[in-house]
Structures are given as structure tokens and as C-alpha cells.
Design a protein around this motif. Structure first.
Motif, PDB file in Angstrom:
ATOM      1  N   UNK A 141       0.868  -1.174   0.000  1.00  0.00           N
ATOM      2  CA  UNK A 141       0.000   0.000   0.000  1.00  0.00           C
ATOM      3  C   UNK A 141       0.906   1.226   0.000  1.00  0.00           C
ATOM      4  N   UNK A 142       0.370   2.371   0.459  1.00  0.00           N
ATOM      5  CA  UNK A 142       1.187   3.577   0.534  1.00  0.00           C
ATOM      6  C   UNK A 142       2.409   3.375   1.443  1.00  0.00           C
ATOM      7  N   UNK A 143       2.196   2.688   2.565  1.00  0.00           N
ATOM      8  CA  UNK A 143       3.165   2.772   3.647  1.00  0.00           C
ATOM      9  C   UNK A 143       4.334   1.799   3.525  1.00  0.00           C
ATOM     10  N   UNK A 144       5.392   2.137   4.264  1.00  0.00           N
ATOM     11  CA  UNK A 144       6.609   1.341   4.367  1.00  0.00           C
ATOM     12  C   UNK A 144       6.884   1.101   5.850  1.00  0.00           C
ATOM     13  N   UNK A 145       7.126  -0.180   6.252  1.00  0.00           N
ATOM     14  CA  UNK A 145       7.155  -1.381   5.412  1.00  0.00           C
ATOM     15  C   UNK A 145       5.762  -1.728   4.904  1.00  0.00           C
ATOM     16  N   UNK A 146       5.683  -2.308   3.714  1.00  0.00           N
ATOM     17  CA  UNK A 146       4.376  -2.576   3.111  1.00  0.00           C
ATOM     18  C   UNK A 146       3.650  -3.725   3.801  1.00  0.00           C
ATOM     19  N   UNK A 147       2.336  -3.614   3.987  1.00  0.00           N
ATOM     20  CA  UNK A 147       1.567  -4.747   4.493  1.00  0.00           C
ATOM     21  C   UNK A 147       1.528  -5.848   3.432  1.00  0.00           C
ATOM     22  N   UNK A 164       0.912  -9.515  -8.680  1.00  0.00           N
ATOM     23  CA  UNK A 164       1.826  -9.314  -9.808  1.00  0.00           C
ATOM     24  C   UNK A 164       2.835  -8.198  -9.559  1.00  0.00           C
ATOM     25  N   UNK A 165       2.821  -7.601  -8.372  1.00  0.00           N
ATOM     26  CA  UNK A 165       3.794  -6.564  -8.088  1.00  0.00           C
ATOM     27  C   UNK A 165       3.541  -5.922  -6.740  1.00  0.00           C
ATOM     28  N   UNK A 166       4.252  -4.837  -6.483  1.00  0.00           N
ATOM     29  CA  UNK A 166       4.134  -4.066  -5.252  1.00  0.00           C
ATOM     30  C   UNK A 166       3.516  -2.713  -5.586  1.00  0.00           C
ATOM     31  N   UNK A 167       2.566  -2.268  -4.773  1.00  0.00           N
ATOM     32  CA  UNK A 167       1.993  -0.957  -5.042  1.00  0.00           C
ATOM     33  C   UNK A 167       0.780  -0.676  -4.163  1.00  0.00           C
ATOM     34  N   UNK A 168       0.187   0.507  -4.249  1.00  0.00           N
ATOM     35  CA  UNK A 168       0.855   1.650  -4.778  1.00  0.00           C
ATOM     36  C   UNK A 168       1.674   2.284  -3.662  1.00  0.00           C
ATOM     37  N   UNK A 169       2.963   2.165  -3.756  1.00  0.00           N
ATOM     38  CA  UNK A 169       3.899   2.708  -2.776  1.00  0.00           C
ATOM     39  C   UNK A 169       3.997   4.219  -2.989  1.00  0.00           C
ATOM     40  N   UNK A 174       2.528  13.886   1.400  1.00  0.00           N
ATOM     41  CA  UNK A 174       2.477  14.019   2.862  1.00  0.00           C
ATOM     42  C   UNK A 174       1.804  12.827   3.521  1.00  0.00           C
ATOM     43  N   UNK A 175       1.098  11.977   2.728  1.00  0.00           N
ATOM     44  CA  UNK A 175       0.461  10.778   3.275  1.00  0.00           C
ATOM     45  C   UNK A 175       1.366   9.556   3.223  1.00  0.00           C
ATOM     46  N   UNK A 176       2.524   9.677   2.609  1.00  0.00           N
ATOM     47  CA  UNK A 176       3.430   8.533   2.501  1.00  0.00           C
ATOM     48  C   UNK A 176       4.179   8.318   3.813  1.00  0.00           C
ATOM     49  N   UNK A 177       4.957   7.257   3.853  1.00  0.00           N
ATOM     50  CA  UNK A 177       5.797   6.989   5.020  1.00  0.00           C
ATOM     51  C   UNK A 177       7.138   7.713   4.935  1.00  0.00           C
ATOM     52  N   UNK A 207       2.855   5.490  -6.449  1.00  0.00           N
ATOM     53  CA  UNK A 207       2.000   6.663  -6.336  1.00  0.00           C
ATOM     54  C   UNK A 207       2.911   7.872  -6.165  1.00  0.00           C
ATOM     55  N   UNK A 208       2.779   8.851  -7.058  1.00  0.00           N
ATOM     56  CA  UNK A 208       3.586  10.068  -6.957  1.00  0.00           C
ATOM     57  C   UNK A 208       2.673  11.219  -6.549  1.00  0.00           C
ATOM     58  N   UNK A 209       2.955  11.809  -5.398  1.00  0.00           N
ATOM     59  CA  UNK A 209       2.168  12.933  -4.928  1.00  0.00           C
ATOM     60  C   UNK A 209       2.650  14.240  -5.532  1.00  0.00           C
TER      61      UNK A 209
END
Length: 393
Positions: A141-147, A164-169, A174-177, A207-209
Motif C-alpha cells: 500500500x502507501x506505507x513502508x514497510x508494506x503490508x 503481480x507486483x508491489x503498489x501503490x507505494x 504528505x500521506x506517505x511513510x 503513487x507520486x504525490x
């Protein structure tokens, strides 16, 4: 017109589509598509079927057959939550997906990975599959470490077929980790190795803010490590003009792909998908390196300059088709290349290019029938009709 007259025998095992023309995505001479076991068995003209064969014949001579669309960014369980539990977005249905000519979706989690989790996402993806949609998901998801589903990113990719991949990181938001550069590099590397073990592409969907760092973390990733550019897909690159300009430079400098979001309501700074694709093409980015996605059923929150939540809207997938249609109607791209933006290009990015994104023998029978106005009228997924608009053209 566009009614799709259907003639059935008992328990048909085959389907024969008779259409006006086929764009595969390039134009082909055939007008008939024979479907067997969910795949395209033959293309031709006036294909003859032996008497007594269990077949369903669909007459749609006034429609155009194109590869069914692929949406690589869908909040299938609903997004939102930035304003509290009363601001969660609804789930999307198989009917809503198929009505837009879309056969394949990739589910994502966003800001909220607490009340909505990877197991919830997997359950929804499997539910959509049970209804006929070709559905996949990103772990994380958004956060790190990813669930994750299994407690380990590589295991998710190696053992869960739908992943099929990792996302949306999230980066530059400001909502990211606020992940450090070394954390980003480690996560992309983990995704790459886990995917290799499973024979998958294993992309990292970023995800690019609208933060000032923009694409800098991804530029450093590709410049300073051995990670190939096709492992990394930045999305929402049309948030504002400066980010879109950076995306054009990024795509050219690294021969990378960028994903444009089809905002259904363009804000003061947002740039529509139509304008964004036009801009990228004008600045020399090849059409093959551009994809479009909807972000549908995600939230479109509004914040003030201090990051205080003001309100939100729920994204829909209608703008994806509308902006795509406009690109063709206004001559920005010919139909063949435009189909790649929501078809073949996306299949390649996701690692599904060996069975999706084209109408050719052996590929999945994911077929959308559009009218002369480019409006989806029927959608087939693995040969099964999931959407049929019987209204006059």
C-alpha cells in the motif's frame, strides 16, 4: 444497431463473433473471431462451422472488435479514509468494470491499509474473478514497510498467483511513510527477486504525490542501482505541469514508462489524461511508453496548504474511456496506437503480453466491441459476455 443478435444451440462450447472489422490493435483482414476454451481459436472471414457443432453465433456486423481494455490501477475494495471512517469509498462491481469495455484490472490499496488490508483485497480480486473479470492485485500500500499477505514481500509474489507486483507505494506525498532512498531500493529489489522466482514481471507501482521531490527518488533508483527501468512505474504523473514535465524527461532519460491518471474532474492544477498524453507525445515520449489508468473508486481528497483535510470525491472509470476516445477523435493518435495506451502497452508493463492486449490466435478472448463513436457496446472476458448494451447506436 449494435444489438448483437444471438443464435444459440444447447450448451454451446464455442462462440463465433461476426463483426464489421477487427483492430488487433492493427487492422486485420478478418471479420470473424472463433472462441474456444476462453481463447481465440481462429480469425478469418465467413468461417464455416460444421453442422451440429455446439456453437453460439453473435452477429455484430456494425461493431468493431478491439482488445478489451486493461486498467492497472483500481481501488476495487474502495479507497479513501483520509477524513475518517465516514469517508471510505465504495467497492467497484464487475458490471461497472465491464461496462467501460475493461476486461482486466489490477487492484490496489492506498492510504488506508488498516481497515482495508491485503487479505481483503485478495478476497475482492477472487470475487471479481468468480464473476468473470480478469483481476490481479499489488501487494502493499502507501506505507513502508508494506503490508503483505504472507508476512514477506517475496513470498507474496512467489506463492500468490494473483499478486503481480508491489503498489501503490507512495512517494513525494504528505500521506506517505517518507521512505528513505535505501528503503525504496530494497523494496524494489525484493519485488524483483520474488517475481523472478514466480516467473512474473513484478513491477513496483509508485503513487507520486505533488510534493517537491517529484520523481527524484525514482531517478536516483535507476541512476544509482542495477534495477531496470521496466521494473518501476510512476503513476499520477499529471498532477501538475512541473511533474508532467519531469515525467517526460524521466521517460526519455531512462527509456522508462509513465502512467497517466484519467481524472474524472480536473482540479486547478490537475491535467487531464487527454492533455497529459498529448503533452508527452509532443515532447518526444514514444506512445509505447505511455499508459493510462483510472484510479477509480479511490478518493480524490482535497487538502489545504498545511495538509488539513477539506473534503473528497470518489473517482470513476468513465474518464478513462472519455479521454481515450478524445485522443482518437481529435487525431492525437490513430486508433491502433491509442489502443496501446489502455491495452498492449499495459499488458507489456504488467508482464501479461503473452496472452493479453492483442486479438490473435492463442490469446485470451478478451474482446471489446465498440461502435463508430468508440463507445463500448459489448465486453467479452475469456470469451464470456459480461456486458451487452442493446440500445441503438
Amino acid at each position: 444497431m449494435g444489438s448483437g443478435l444471438i443464435t444459440k444451440t444447447d450448451k454451446p462450447l464455442l462462440t463465433l463473433l461476426r463483426v464489421g472489422r477487427i483492430q488487433a490493435p492493427e487492422a486485420v483482414a478478418a471479420t470473424d473471431i472463433l472462441i474456444a476454451d476462453g481463447r481465440i481459436a481462429a480469425l478469418g472471414r465467413d468461417l464455416a462451422i460444421p453442422s451440429g457443432w455446439p456453437i453460439e453465433v453473435i452477429e455484430a456486423r456494425d461493431l468493431i472488435a478491439v482488445p478489451a481494455f486493461i486498467d492497472q490501477h483500481v481501488h476495487v475494495t474502495g479507497g479513501g479514509g483520509e477524513g475518517g471512517c465516514g469517508n471510505r469509498c465504495p467497492e467497484i462491481s464487475a458490471d461497472e468494470i465491464a461496462a467501460m469495455g475493461i476486461a482486466t484490472v489490477v487492484g490496489v490499496l492506498g492510504t488506508d491499509s488498516i481497515s482495508r488490508s491485503p487479505p481483503d483485497l485478495l478476497a475482492k480480486v477472487r470475487g471479481l474473478r468468480a464473476e468473470g473479470i480478469a483481476a490481479y492485485m499489488y501487494t502493499g500500500a502507501y506505507r513502508v514497510p508494506p503490508p503483505t499477505l504472507t508476512g514477506d514481500l517475496q513470498r507474496d509474489l512467489a506463492w500468490i498467483p494473483e499478486v503481480i507486483g508491489l503498489g501503490e507505494l507512495a512517494i513525494s506525498d504528505h500521506r506517505s511513510s517518507q521512505p528513505r532512498q535505501d528503503e525504496i531500493e530494497r523494496l524494489v529489489s525484493e519485488t524483483r527477486v520474488g517475481a523472478m522466482l514466480a516467473g512474473k514481471r513484478g513491477i513496483c507501482h509508485f503513487h507520486v504525490g505533488d510534493g517537491r521531490r517529484g520523481l527524484e527518488p525514482l531517478r536516483r533508483l535507476l541512476a544509482e542501482t542495477e534495477i531496470p527501468a521496466d521494473q518501476v512505474i510512476p503513476t499520477h504523473v499529471n498532477r501538475h505541469r512541473a511533474l508532467l514535465e519531469e515525467a517526460a524527461d524521466y521517460a526519455l532519460a531512462f527509456e522508462a514508462c509513465v502512467d497517466v491518471t484519467a481524472f474524472d474532474e480536473v482540479g486547478e492544477e490537475d491535467i487531464s489524461a487527454f492533455e497529459a498524453v498529448s503533452f508527452l507525445l509532443e515532447h518526444g515520449v514514444p506512445a509505447e511508453r505511455i499508459t493510462m489508468s483510472s484510479d477509480c473508486n479511490g478518493s480524490l481528497p482535497e487538502f489545504d496548504a498545511k495538509g488539513t483535510y477539506l473534503g473528497m470525491r470518489v473517482a470513476r472509470n468513465t474518464a478513462l474511456i472519455g479521454d481515450w476516445q478524445r485522443l482518437v477523435r481529435e487525431g492525437v493518435l490513430p486508433l491502433e496506437q491509442a489502443l496501446g495506451l489502455i491495452g498492449a502497452n499495459v499488458a507489456r508493463v504488467l508482464g501479461l503480453q503473452d496472452h493479453k492486449g492483442r486479438l490473435t490466435v492463442g490469446f485470451d478472448a478478451d474482446i471489446t466491441l465498440i461502435d463508430d463513436e468508440l463507445q463500448p457496446r459489448q465486453t467479452f472476458v475469456a470469451g464470456k459476455c459480461l456486458y451487452h448494451d442493446a440500445s441503438p447506436s
